[in-house]
Design an enzyme around this catalytic site. Structure first.
Site, PDB file in Angstrom:
ATOM      1  N   TYR A 162      -0.045 -17.591   4.199  1.00  0.00           N
ATOM      2  CA  TYR A 162       0.245 -16.241   3.711  1.00  0.00           C
ATOM      3  C   TYR A 162       1.699 -15.874   3.955  1.00  0.00           C
ATOM      4  CZ  TYR A 162      -0.299 -11.231   2.933  1.00  0.00           C
ATOM      5  OH  TYR A 162      -0.172  -9.946   2.452  1.00  0.00           O
ATOM      6  N   LYS A 166       4.488 -15.433   0.946  1.00  0.00           N
ATOM      7  CA  LYS A 166       5.070 -14.113   0.700  1.00  0.00           C
ATOM      8  C   LYS A 166       6.590 -14.129   0.900  1.00  0.00           C
ATOM      9  CE  LYS A 166       1.587 -11.568  -0.573  1.00  0.00           C
ATOM     10  NZ  LYS A 166       1.563 -10.859  -1.869  1.00  0.00           N
TER      11      LYS A 166
END
Length: 239
Positions: A162, A166
């Site tokens: 994640y 991102k």
């Protein structure tokens, strides 16, 4: 003339709240969702509130689904706002020393490759709007400054897939903003903070409405607004 906004992953959580708040500002909102049936549940809820929303099947990892969505949105002749909200924290996301390759790959497939594919596909419609806005959902977990600070809570969150995907979204944001500079299209990223959703955890202090507000503000910037940055509720985030 009613402005058209598309929010990916908008059948729940922060995405649905972004759709709600854009609808409250007078937009016709296309509620993108991988599962159309779940999307229609959200649509019925928002329509019952008097908002102008339409369901749109859109799986950001499926080229056929993306092309079909573009064809449907083409009926409007343009797209004024694209909010790239769809994202995952893959099952098994973990620290660098433990994460599996397939887990890492799945995070990038949805959070980065899917986001870029959707943006590329809808860019011609965004260009037709003249003063379009693109908002990519990011996170403080993508901030090198915050994750690199051992005193920061962000340094303790061990979700490489994640966080790294991102961080890549932030780079996409900057590079696309540079490409589109001078065209009237502003590109920014929004950090909603840790909100009470199935992704953020239901014990989180921030509500989805609070988290959505940053993205909505970026989606409705005037022509003099910024481009190529990441913003949270407290202001611009450090890289």
């Amino acid at each position: 003339m009613t402005k058209i906004a598309l929010v990916t992953g908008a059948n729940k959580g922060i995405g649905k709240e972004i759709a709600r708040q854009l609808g409250e500002r007078g937009f016709r909102v296309l509620v993108g969702s991988r599962d159309l049936r779940r999307g229609e549940v959200a649509v019925r809820e928002l329509v019952a509130e008097g908002l102008d929303v339409v369901g749109l099947q859109l799986d950001v990892t499926d080229p056929v689904s993306v092309r079909a969505a573009v064809e449907r949105v083409s009926a409007y002749g343009r797209l004024d706002v694209l909010v790239n909200n769809a994202a995952i924290i893959p099952e098994g996301d973990d620290a660098v020393t433990r994460i599996g390759a397939e887990v890492l790959r799945s995070a990038f497939e949805t959070n980065v490759v899917g986001l870029v594919a959707v943006t590329q596909a809808f860019l011609p419609l965004l260009e037709k709007a003249g003063q379009a806005r693109i908002v990519n959902l990011s996170t403080s977990l993508a901030s090198f400054a915050q994750v690199g600070d051992p005193e920061s809570r962000m340094s303790t969150v061990l979700t490489l897939g994640y966080n790294a995907s991102k961080a890549a979204v932030n780079m996409v944001t900057v590079m696309l903003a540079n490409e589109l500079r001078g065209t009237g299209i502003l590109v920014n990223a929004a950090d909603p903070g840790n909100c009470a959703t199935d992704m953020g955890g239901w014990t989180a202090q921030r509500t989805p409405a609070q988290g959505a507000a940053v993205a909505v503000e970026l989606a409705t910037l005037n022509a003099a607004g910024p481009t190529g940055h990441v913003y949270a509720a407290a202001g611009r985030l450090p890289w």
